[in-house]
Design a protein around this motif. Structure first.
Motif, PDB file in Angstrom:
ATOM      1  N   ALA A   1       0.818  -1.217   0.000  1.00 59.12           N
ATOM      2  CA  ALA A   1       0.000   0.000   0.000  1.00 59.12           C
ATOM      3  C   ALA A   1       0.850   1.265   0.000  1.00 59.12           C
ATOM      4  CB  ALA A   1      -0.927   0.000   1.213  1.00 59.12           C
ATOM      5  N   ALA A   2       2.158   1.118  -0.262  1.00 57.56           N
ATOM      6  CA  ALA A   2       3.098   2.246  -0.286  1.00 57.56           C
ATOM      7  C   ALA A   2       3.137   2.980   1.051  1.00 57.56           C
ATOM      8  CB  ALA A   2       2.753   3.211  -1.421  1.00 57.56           C
ATOM      9  N   GLN A   3       2.948   2.225   2.145  1.00 52.17           N
ATOM     10  CA  GLN A   3       3.027   2.796   3.489  1.00 52.17           C
ATOM     11  C   GLN A   3       3.924   1.912   4.355  1.00 52.17           C
ATOM     12  OE1 GLN A   3      -1.103   2.852   4.628  1.00 52.17           O
ATOM     13  NE2 GLN A   3      -1.511   4.775   3.582  1.00 52.17           N
ATOM     14  N   PRO A   4       5.214   1.797   4.011  1.00 53.67           N
ATOM     15  CA  PRO A   4       6.098   0.875   4.740  1.00 53.67           C
ATOM     16  C   PRO A   4       6.243   1.265   6.202  1.00 53.67           C
ATOM     17  CG  PRO A   4       7.378   2.342   3.330  1.00 53.67           C
ATOM     18  CD  PRO A   4       5.937   2.565   2.967  1.00 53.67           C
ATOM     19  N   LEU A   5       6.479   0.241   7.015  1.00 54.75           N
ATOM     20  CA  LEU A   5       6.688   0.492   8.441  1.00 54.75           C
ATOM     21  C   LEU A   5       7.964   1.299   8.645  1.00 54.75           C
ATOM     22  CD1 LEU A   5       5.831  -2.964  10.063  1.00 54.75           C
ATOM     23  CD2 LEU A   5       4.416  -0.898  10.026  1.00 54.75           C
ATOM     24  N   ALA A   6       7.870   2.318   9.457  1.00 59.79           N
ATOM     25  CA  ALA A   6       9.040   3.127   9.815  1.00 59.79           C
ATOM     26  C   ALA A   6       9.450   2.772  11.237  1.00 59.79           C
ATOM     27  CB  ALA A   6       8.716   4.613   9.675  1.00 59.79           C
ATOM     28  N   ASP A   7      10.229   3.609  11.837  1.00 62.23           N
ATOM     29  CA  ASP A   7      10.702   3.342  13.190  1.00 62.23           C
ATOM     30  C   ASP A   7       9.514   3.240  14.149  1.00 62.23           C
ATOM     31  OD1 ASP A   7      12.462   2.855  15.169  1.00 62.23           O
ATOM     32  OD2 ASP A   7      13.100   4.935  15.446  1.00 62.23           O
TER      33      ASP A   7
ATOM     34  N   LEU B   1      11.619  -6.391  15.430  1.00 62.29           N
ATOM     35  CA  LEU B   1      12.113  -7.130  14.262  1.00 62.29           C
ATOM     36  C   LEU B   1      13.639  -7.052  14.190  1.00 62.29           C
ATOM     37  CD1 LEU B   1       9.486  -6.138  11.530  1.00 62.29           C
ATOM     38  CD2 LEU B   1       9.821  -8.416  12.535  1.00 62.29           C
ATOM     39  N   LEU B   2      14.179  -5.884  14.437  1.00 64.72           N
ATOM     40  CA  LEU B   2      15.634  -5.731  14.445  1.00 64.72           C
ATOM     41  C   LEU B   2      16.257  -6.587  15.544  1.00 64.72           C
ATOM     42  CD1 LEU B   2      15.820  -1.873  13.869  1.00 64.72           C
ATOM     43  CD2 LEU B   2      16.609  -3.627  12.273  1.00 64.72           C
ATOM     44  N   SER B   3      15.605  -6.623  16.694  1.00 63.99           N
ATOM     45  CA  SER B   3      16.121  -7.423  17.800  1.00 63.99           C
ATOM     46  C   SER B   3      16.094  -8.911  17.460  1.00 63.99           C
ATOM     47  CB  SER B   3      15.296  -7.145  19.058  1.00 63.99           C
ATOM     48  OG  SER B   3      15.718  -7.969  20.125  1.00 63.99           O
ATOM     49  N   ASN B   4      14.993  -9.383  16.881  1.00 64.97           N
ATOM     50  CA  ASN B   4      14.889 -10.800  16.535  1.00 64.97           C
ATOM     51  C   ASN B   4      15.832 -11.198  15.403  1.00 64.97           C
ATOM     52  OD1 ASN B   4      13.066 -11.372  18.512  1.00 64.97           O
ATOM     53  ND2 ASN B   4      11.296 -11.601  17.163  1.00 64.97           N
ATOM     54  N   SER B   5      16.238 -10.233  14.599  1.00 68.91           N
ATOM     55  CA  SER B   5      17.192 -10.549  13.526  1.00 68.91           C
ATOM     56  C   SER B   5      18.577 -10.858  14.084  1.00 68.91           C
ATOM     57  CB  SER B   5      17.275  -9.391  12.528  1.00 68.91           C
ATOM     58  OG  SER B   5      18.004  -8.293  13.081  1.00 68.91           O
ATOM     59  N   ARG B   6      18.777 -10.601  15.371  1.00 64.17           N
ATOM     60  CA  ARG B   6      20.051 -10.900  16.037  1.00 64.17           C
ATOM     61  C   ARG B   6      19.949 -12.142  16.929  1.00 64.17           C
ATOM     62  NH1 ARG B   6      19.267  -5.282  16.539  1.00 64.17           N
ATOM     63  NH2 ARG B   6      20.797  -4.036  15.383  1.00 64.17           N
ATOM     64  N   ASP B   7      18.805 -12.796  16.930  1.00 65.88           N
ATOM     65  CA  ASP B   7      18.583 -13.920  17.824  1.00 65.88           C
ATOM     66  C   ASP B   7      19.440 -15.121  17.419  1.00 65.88           C
ATOM     67  OD1 ASP B   7      16.423 -14.658  20.052  1.00 65.88           O
ATOM     68  OD2 ASP B   7      16.763 -16.443  18.809  1.00 65.88           O
ATOM     69  N   SER B   8      19.689 -15.994  18.382  1.00 68.18           N
ATOM     70  CA  SER B   8      20.490 -17.179  18.091  1.00 68.18           C
ATOM     71  C   SER B   8      19.740 -18.204  17.258  1.00 68.18           C
ATOM     72  CB  SER B   8      20.953 -17.833  19.405  1.00 68.18           C
ATOM     73  OG  SER B   8      19.831 -18.223  20.185  1.00 68.18           O
ATOM     74  N   ASP B   9      18.414 -18.139  17.265  1.00 73.16           N
ATOM     75  CA  ASP B   9      17.633 -19.106  16.499  1.00 73.16           C
ATOM     76  C   ASP B   9      17.547 -18.681  15.034  1.00 73.16           C
ATOM     77  OD1 ASP B   9      15.593 -21.488  16.763  1.00 73.16           O
ATOM     78  OD2 ASP B   9      14.662 -19.997  15.460  1.00 73.16           O
TER      79      ASP B   9
ATOM     80  N   THR C   1      10.997   0.722   5.941  1.00 76.08           N
ATOM     81  CA  THR C   1      11.705   1.790   5.238  1.00 76.08           C
ATOM     82  C   THR C   1      13.213   1.517   5.264  1.00 76.08           C
ATOM     83  OG1 THR C   1      11.787   3.073   7.285  1.00 76.08           O
ATOM     84  CG2 THR C   1       9.970   3.536   5.775  1.00 76.08           C
ATOM     85  N   PRO C   2      13.907   1.737   4.133  1.00 73.81           N
ATOM     86  CA  PRO C   2      15.349   1.461   4.084  1.00 73.81           C
ATOM     87  C   PRO C   2      16.140   2.180   5.165  1.00 73.81           C
ATOM     88  CG  PRO C   2      14.484   1.833   1.880  1.00 73.81           C
ATOM     89  CD  PRO C   2      13.376   2.154   2.824  1.00 73.81           C
ATOM     90  N   ALA C   3      15.688   3.340   5.573  1.00 74.28           N
ATOM     91  CA  ALA C   3      16.442   4.114   6.570  1.00 74.28           C
ATOM     92  C   ALA C   3      16.591   3.362   7.885  1.00 74.28           C
ATOM     93  CB  ALA C   3      15.754   5.458   6.810  1.00 74.28           C
ATOM     94  N   VAL C   4      15.607   2.518   8.234  1.00 74.40           N
ATOM     95  CA  VAL C   4      15.672   1.815   9.516  1.00 74.40           C
ATOM     96  C   VAL C   4      16.086   0.355   9.369  1.00 74.40           C
ATOM     97  CG1 VAL C   4      13.921   3.325  10.524  1.00 74.40           C
ATOM     98  CG2 VAL C   4      13.222   1.175   9.460  1.00 74.40           C
TER      99      VAL C   4
END
Length: 367
Positions: free
Chosen positions: A202-208, A215-223, A238-241
């Motif tokens: 819908a051209a309304q990407p999630l920002a900060d 999501l950023l935290s889970n991307s560092r998870d051990s699993d 958004t690419p900025a975040v």
């Protein structure tokens, strides 16, 4: 009730009054008059007004009644259908509960995919509140039965189809946090990815915000499973975040995490994942068919070979689509590096879907 004593029975036929004789036309001397065509009254064709009153008007009335009934039935079903499923989730019978949760998740998905023709259940705050209430009761239950875990899965997936951010986001974040069960964390992250995907479309990407932070935290998870789904979800932010973290994930130890990060970067029109995409295509071309040569004496070998082939094909399909998306951003030398692999897959790969995807990518790569 009939009299059980046969002596009291009466002859019903004797009590029946014979029908009165039907009057007939007579002549002047009293004899019956023969009914000839000349003596019959003239036949008049029905008028248009008579037909209108007899057929058309009643049909219109019946049609209007049916239309009004359907209209009010549809208006009522907007609330009663989802409410009925929520009520099922609240029952003590576990089978009714999970069937209600499954039906509600399917209903929300179908309604969202219907777009403007749907009932817009995603925007119903009361539905969101009741779903969140049921989901939180299971998230906070540390000793869930297998049936409760199944219900929780459906509820968390259902939350991914809702647009009431202020109601839904805190519950998803609560389920995603370290310390919850791995199933809860994965299913909540999956729903967050679904929300991000719909917003991207819908051209309304999630920002900060709290969801992106988790999501950023889970991307560092051990699993690795959590890192995989998080890498996918970050591509819709958004690419900025998200882009810096996605670039780091290109070096992850898990091949699926690397692949998802590269494809997420392609969504953001970044070519920084091209080496990973190139490696996926190279591996697809060079890897023999696992199903053509496996140990027939090992009962699990065929299953492993089939899973390996499915993974190989899925990665290849996604990589080819990503290459096609990136084609306008690629330099001549970058196109030259990937074109031979794409051409090989288009010519004679064992899966027709990959051949078609490769030909589509070739059209975009060729000037």
């Amino acid at each position: 009730m009939s009299d059980p004593n046969p002596e009291h029975a009466t002859d019903r036929s004797a009590e029946t009054t014979p029908p009165a004789p039907t009057p007939s036309a007579t002549t002047g001397d009293g004899s019956p008059e023969r009914l000839s065509p000349e003596n019959l009254p003239p036949v008049q064709p029905p008028s248009a007004g008579f037909i209108l009153q007899l057929f058309v008007v009643p049909a219109l009335i019946v049609g209007a009644v049916i239309l009004v009934s359907l209209l009010f039935g549809r208006l009522a079903s907007n609330d009663t259908d989802w409410q009925r499923q929520v009520d099922e989730i609240k029952q003590s019978n576990v089978h009714r509960r999970w069937r209600g949760a499954e039906s509600l998740a399917a209903m929300l998905k179908a309604d969202a995919l219907a777009g403007e023709d749907g009932e817009q259940l995603a925007r119903n705050p009361e539905l969101a509140r009741q779903l969140v209430e049921q989901a939180k009761s299971l998230i906070n239950n540390g000793a869930k039965s297998p049936e409760d875990s199944k219900i929780e899965t459906y509820l968390l997936h259902a939350l991914g189809w809702l647009d009431s951010d202020e109601i839904v986001f805190p519950t998803l974040v609560e389920a995603m946090q370290d310390g919850r069960s791995l199933d809860s964390r994965f299913n909540a992250t999956y729903s967050a990815s679904n929300i991000a995907s719909r917003r991207w479309g819908a051209a309304q990407p999630l920002a900060d915000g709290i969801l992106v932070e988790e999501l950023l935290s889970n991307s560092r998870d051990s699993d690795p499973a959590l890192r995989r789904i998080s890498a996918r979800a970050l591509g819709f932010c958004t690419p900025a975040v998200s882009q810096d973290r996605l670039v780091v994930l290109l070096e992850d130890g898990d091949s699926f995490v690397r692949a998802n990060a590269a494809m997420s970067l392609s969504l953001q029109r970044s070519t920084r994942g091209l080496p990973v995409l190139e490696q996926i295509l190279k591996s697809t071309v060079e890897t023999p068919d696992p199903l053509a040569n496996y140990d027939r004496d090992d009962p699990q070998a065929e299953q492993r070979a089939n899973a390996e082939e499915i993974d190989l094909r899925q990665k290849a399909l996604n990589a080819l689509r990503a290459i096609g998306d990136l084609a306008p951003q690629l330099s001549a030398s970058e196109k030259g590096r990937v074109r031979p692999y794409v051409q090989s897959l288009a010519d004679d790969f064992r899966d027709v879907k990959i051949q078609i995807a490769a030909r589509d990518a070739l059209q975009k790569l060729n000037p």
